[in-house]
Design an enzyme around this catalytic site. Structure first.
Site: not given
Ligand code: SAH
Length: 361
Positions: A92, A105, A112, A116, A119, A214-216, A290, A333
């Site tokens: 997608e 995007c 993947c 995470c 995700c 992506s720190l989070h 999300n 995503c």
């Molecule tokens: N694998 C890479 C790029 C893909 S995800 C990464 O981890 O950065 C792109 C961004 O969307 C990342 O910061 C990821 O953590 C975030 N992401 C994934 N699922 C999400 C969700 N359900 N809500 C918000 N952000 C999300």
């Protein structure tokens, strides 16, 4: 298997032509057909001798994507595409309009393997890497479908781009080549969950792209709960790699922080995050998470999001909140891809190469 001719950078294509005993200028002609005129077959390349066209079609292929489904947001015109690849896999991509231009995007892998927990892209594990041409074609197909210019590309769809580093670099070189799409590297953003050795390898390529981490979470224990990769590399190791990346490329890395209600969104979290990034002259992008059906995470309430932002600002951190586009379509995503792939599991419709849920995770 025939070679994928659209994945070669210009220099590589010149080498291919020389190895066929052809003149170098053939590369210029073919490159233009593939990247300027979006040719789908060698037969279209009418300024090449017929004998060469035949030879090319015996040894090479031009991979194509098919639009499987498009969801259009009634709110802001965001378009979410599901594309079918030649082997039946589904990926997608998203088209978004911003004041600074149109952005696409793209996905970098089918699925993947990073795992995470918030995700959707990772729920079925990794099926395979995407070729440079498959990353590029997502943009070409969207450009054709919308009839609009694309000025920015973000590699933030399904997949961990640095887990497919070689193809990613070839894709970036193709996309930014003035003889092809010519999208400036500063308008190309790559997001990574923090694969430290790959960040160092990418730095050696000296690209001018924007890299985002992506720190989070501001602490390792919490980060490990959200992102399995944190068990391998600590936050400190990631930040040190970011610093080395900046030294090598002159490009600062910014940070993404998905806000999850009562998980990582308290004032204390903001304080620890600020301490971690103090003096770094960096940028933090907050993304209210999300929610995905398969997990119980909830999006932080708007009040908590704005408190978190204010708290970082008090500490002098440069911070923005991600604008939410396409809220009325499956925008997290991997959600659309899963929906389309699921439909395929219905035996009435055969989809080659479809995986069952849960393998490879
Ligand atoms: N694998 C890479 C790029 C893909 S995800 C990464 O981890 O950065 C792109 C961004 O969307 C990342 O910061 C990821 O953590 C975030 N992401 C994934 N699922 C999400 C969700 N359900 N809500 C918000 N952000 C999300």
């Amino acid at each position: 298997m025939k070679k994928d001719i659209k994945s070669f950078t210009y220099e590589q294509l010149e080498q291919e032509m020389l190895s066929l005993g052809e003149k170098k200028f053939r590369a210029a002609q073919i490159f233009s057909w593939l990247h300027e005129k979006d040719a789908m077959s060698f037969a279209e390349m009418t300024n090449l001798p017929v004998s060469l066209r035949e030879r090319l079609s015996e040894e090479y292929r031009i991979p194509s994507l098919e639009i499987e489904q498009v969801q259009v947001s009634q709110e802001d015109g965001t378009r979410k595409y599901a594309f079918r690849l030649e082997d039946g896999e589904v990926i997608e991509s998203v088209f978004m309009r911003y004041h600074h231009g149109n952005s696409v995007c793209i996905s970098s892998q089918v699925g993947c393997r990073m795992g995470c927990t918030f995700c959707a892209s990772t729920l079925d594990g990794l099926a395979r890497n995407l070729a440079p041409s498959e990353m590029l074609s997502q943009i070409h197909m969207i450009r054709k479908d919308t009839g609009e210019r694309v000025s920015h590309v973000v590699v933030m769809g399904t997949g961990e781009p640095l887990d497919n580093l070689e193809n990613l670099v070839a894709f970036i070189r193709l996309l930014s080549d003035p003889k092809a799409d010519g999208i400036g590297q500063r308008n190309i953003t790559v997001s990574t969950c923090g694969l430290v050795p790959q960040i160092d390898r990418l730095a050696e390529e000296k690209l001018q792209i924007t890299l985002v981490l992506s720190l989070h979470a501001p602490e390792d224990e919490l980060r490990k709960n959200m992102m399995p990769i944190a068990r391998k590399y600590t936050i400190r190791e990631c930040l040190d790699a970011c610093e080395r990346y900046f030294q090598r490329t002159g490009r600062r890395i910014s940070f993404e922080y998905a806000l999850v209600e009562n998980v990582n969104d308290s004032t204390e979290h903001a304080d620890v995050l600020a301490a971690l990034l103090k003096g770094k002259n960096c940028h933090v992008n907050l993304i209210p998470v999300n929610p995905i059906r398969e997990r119980s995470y909830r999006r932080s309430q708007p009040q908590r999001v704005s408190n978190f932002k204010k708290r970082l600002e008090i500490h002098g951190i440069n911070v923005t909140i991600r604008r939410r586009l396409g809220a009325d379509i499956d925008s997290a995503c991997g959600q659309l891809r899963r929906k389309v792939a699921k439909k395929d599991e219905n035996p009435a419709k055969t989809g080659a190469g479809m995986r069952k849920e849960g393998d490879l995770t």
